[in-house]
Design a protein around this motif. Sequence first.
Motif, PDB file in Angstrom:
ATOM      1  N   UNK A 110       0.425  -1.438  -0.127  1.00  0.00           N
ATOM      2  CA  UNK A 110       0.048  -0.078   0.015  1.00  0.00           C
ATOM      3  C   UNK A 110       0.618   1.564   0.213  1.00  0.00           C
ATOM      4  N   UNK A 111       0.512   2.399  -0.589  1.00  0.00           N
ATOM      5  CA  UNK A 111       1.225   3.448  -0.589  1.00  0.00           C
ATOM      6  C   UNK A 111       0.467   4.399  -0.335  1.00  0.00           C
ATOM      7  N   UNK A 112       0.410   5.736  -0.392  1.00  0.00           N
ATOM      8  CA  UNK A 112      -0.555   7.080  -0.266  1.00  0.00           C
ATOM      9  C   UNK A 112       0.919   8.181  -0.310  1.00  0.00           C
ATOM     10  N   UNK A 113       0.024   9.583  -1.035  1.00  0.00           N
ATOM     11  CA  UNK A 113       1.152  10.837  -1.396  1.00  0.00           C
ATOM     12  C   UNK A 113      -0.182  11.773  -1.042  1.00  0.00           C
ATOM     13  N   UNK A 114      -0.224  12.605  -0.476  1.00  0.00           N
ATOM     14  CA  UNK A 114      -0.199  13.681  -0.198  1.00  0.00           C
ATOM     15  C   UNK A 114      -0.597  14.885  -1.296  1.00  0.00           C
ATOM     16  N   UNK A 115      -0.521  15.527  -2.228  1.00  0.00           N
ATOM     17  CA  UNK A 115      -0.364  16.955  -2.981  1.00  0.00           C
ATOM     18  C   UNK A 115      -1.650  17.815  -3.385  1.00  0.00           C
ATOM     19  N   UNK A 116      -1.499  18.763  -3.511  1.00  0.00           N
ATOM     20  CA  UNK A 116      -2.042  19.771  -3.956  1.00  0.00           C
ATOM     21  C   UNK A 116      -3.643  19.550  -3.248  1.00  0.00           C
ATOM     22  N   UNK A 203      11.165   3.022   9.186  1.00  0.00           N
ATOM     23  CA  UNK A 203      11.319   4.521   8.881  1.00  0.00           C
ATOM     24  C   UNK A 203      11.113   5.129   7.801  1.00  0.00           C
ATOM     25  N   UNK A 204      11.828   5.139   7.360  1.00  0.00           N
ATOM     26  CA  UNK A 204      12.106   6.254   6.031  1.00  0.00           C
ATOM     27  C   UNK A 204      11.104   5.800   5.353  1.00  0.00           C
ATOM     28  N   UNK A 205      10.267   4.489   4.788  1.00  0.00           N
ATOM     29  CA  UNK A 205       9.474   4.128   4.207  1.00  0.00           C
ATOM     30  C   UNK A 205       8.251   4.666   5.236  1.00  0.00           C
ATOM     31  N   UNK A 206       8.273   4.661   6.303  1.00  0.00           N
ATOM     32  CA  UNK A 206       6.536   5.006   6.968  1.00  0.00           C
ATOM     33  C   UNK A 206       6.342   6.340   6.851  1.00  0.00           C
ATOM     34  N   UNK A 207       7.727   7.064   7.052  1.00  0.00           N
ATOM     35  CA  UNK A 207       7.480   8.507   6.547  1.00  0.00           C
ATOM     36  C   UNK A 207       6.520   9.090   5.233  1.00  0.00           C
ATOM     37  N   UNK A 208       7.108   8.111   4.206  1.00  0.00           N
ATOM     38  CA  UNK A 208       6.127   8.715   2.806  1.00  0.00           C
ATOM     39  C   UNK A 208       5.250   8.051   2.881  1.00  0.00           C
ATOM     40  N   UNK A 209       4.724   7.402   3.677  1.00  0.00           N
ATOM     41  CA  UNK A 209       3.540   6.805   3.603  1.00  0.00           C
ATOM     42  C   UNK A 209       3.014   5.149   2.285  1.00  0.00           C
ATOM     43  N   UNK A 210       4.243   4.462   2.978  1.00  0.00           N
ATOM     44  CA  UNK A 210       4.766   3.574   1.993  1.00  0.00           C
ATOM     45  C   UNK A 210       5.097   2.709   2.279  1.00  0.00           C
ATOM     46  N   UNK A 211       4.349   1.420   2.348  1.00  0.00           N
ATOM     47  CA  UNK A 211       4.678  -0.183   3.073  1.00  0.00           C
ATOM     48  C   UNK A 211       5.703  -0.574   2.411  1.00  0.00           C
ATOM     49  N   UNK A 212       6.501  -1.154   3.764  1.00  0.00           N
ATOM     50  CA  UNK A 212       7.424  -1.846   2.986  1.00  0.00           C
ATOM     51  C   UNK A 212       7.564  -3.340   2.085  1.00  0.00           C
ATOM     52  N   UNK A 213       8.254  -3.614   1.995  1.00  0.00           N
ATOM     53  CA  UNK A 213       8.334  -5.029   1.259  1.00  0.00           C
ATOM     54  C   UNK A 213       8.212  -6.116   1.735  1.00  0.00           C
TER      55      UNK A 213
END
Length: 654
Positions: A110-116, A203-213
Amino acid sequence: MALFAATRLLALRRSPILLKLPPYLSALFIVVGVAWLLLLPLNEYSRNTYISENAILPGQVHTYFGGSEHNIFRAYRQEVWHLSERSDHDRISGLEHELRAIGLKAATQDYSWNVAGEEIKGTNVYGVLQGPRADATEAMVLIAAWRNFEGNINYSGVALALALTRYFKRWSIWSKDIILLITDDSTYGPEAWVSAYHSTSSIATAARNISVLPVKAGALQGVVALDYPAGPWGQRFEKLDVLYDGINGALPNLDLLNTAISVASSQMGIGCTLHNMVSHSDSYSDRLLTLTKGLLTQGAGHATGPHSAFMPYHVDAITLRTVGEGWHDEMSLGRTTESLVRSLNNLLEHLHQSFFFYILLNTNRFVSIGNYLPAAMIVAGSLTISALALWVQSGKAPTNGEQSGKKGEKLEEKKMELIREGDDVALVPKSDLVAAERKIFLPAAILLAVHLAGSIPLYLLNNISRPALPLTLHAITLATLALPPTLSYHLSKLPHQQLQILQSFSLLLLGAVLSMLATINFSLAFIVGLLCAPLAFIRPLPLLFSPNPSSTSPAPSTVSDAQDFITKLAIVLPCTVLYALISPPVVLYAIATGLQGVFGIEGLGVEGLLVEMARGWVAQGVWTGLVVWGVWWPAWVVGGGVLGSGVLGRGGGG
């Protein structure tokens, strides 16, 4: 002899001819830079493509994908169509089930970004086929995005990827693992997956709302993406459009591109195109058009397909997209992909022997970096020449007559001084031996402040919600156009020397940044260099109202003064309007309305352009916005301040 050579150099230092030469040199450099680029499509400055890595052996194997595999592909295509009719959760579960049925180690991300102010989210499904001869240290990736770059469901692409993976599972020849990746879209899904794949910290992936593989393989050696959006009943295609541009203008190793084109055209008889140019006559005009499209795409720096996200991680990747209507079917594309994957499987090491920096003129002709790089360097050099000329002029000591303004003291200029070297004696003007003290603190502080101010539009346009983006750009445009006159009013109170130093620092920094950028992203450096080229010729405009000590009125008092005012106004107004037209916000408006499709999206518009720029900055790490607002915009503001300093004040004559 040394003494006389020194006296000659001192004389050249104040030569009026030499001091007037830099603007002409700058103009010559710009013309030469553009002419250099126009020469590249000629045969003398380009060459035919070739395979440098002998181990690839493109097209040397017999492909077996066909026959009964066609029925399996059609079954998968029907299954993909049924999954498209279900909810997103059921679709993800269905795809994961299919991967497990093939025999892969399947997982989701799962992944998500908040843009604009908008949330971009999705779920990637992938599976790992462990190579029978592999030791889990290297892997290849086969991608089929659920939706392609145009937003259409990639029915046949996903089905073909599933059928190929099932077909690959039966072979025992693989010396590398094969990863099948089905992303939600063609831009952010691959970006989330590849960033998590190369991340060593959760931690780096969680900060970008990206799940680890949860499942990984070895180092990625090559990536092939399939874009075949034919519907559930299929559609034959005419040619394959090979997409290769990565984020920030990064390019795959040319061997991968040449291998794909060689396999498709020579082994399978499928014609290949670049930048969707289906008909290419290999004429000069078609080569130049291909070069221009490549420059625009590379200069934009945004993703052009699922492959683009892999470039920043030094993973070579391409996308094969079907175009037109012809007689080639999914089996032709399947055999092409099979042969390409088997060529990558032959690699003993990472692709490195061929070019990573090049410009393609067609599918079998390219220009190497040694031939095209001088074009951008020469354009950047025109700015550096003007900067050095302004620096030399700022060190010119004013004569006594210039300091006092009295006619009786102009004779002081003719004072001579004897200089000795051994028995040699030379008589030189005393003014040639005097250098002015440069006060650089205030110009450097002003330049730093303007560059820091560029972070304001960069921050606003990347953090404001989507509905407010056009209004924000309107406000930034008004503020941008109002900033040079405001700066001019304050600069008019500075000595002329400090104006020269300020402009010299600005042009020197701009030329240095563009020269550095040209080695990384030639297209962006060349385009910005051409847009900034007028800055090399900026000088303070004339004062509209000549000072008249006997008159307290600022208006023209005589007929000659009125004529002089009209003449100067005829110079000031066109220059001001033309300078406003080359401002960064105005150019962005022109791109949004006049060059729709630069980023691969039809009907982009102002709002669409700003949203794509924000998404590129936040989600993809595209630095085009940083170059616009952090490099080009400050240089334009400083140039505008210098341009108007003579109109609104004393013209820097203090």
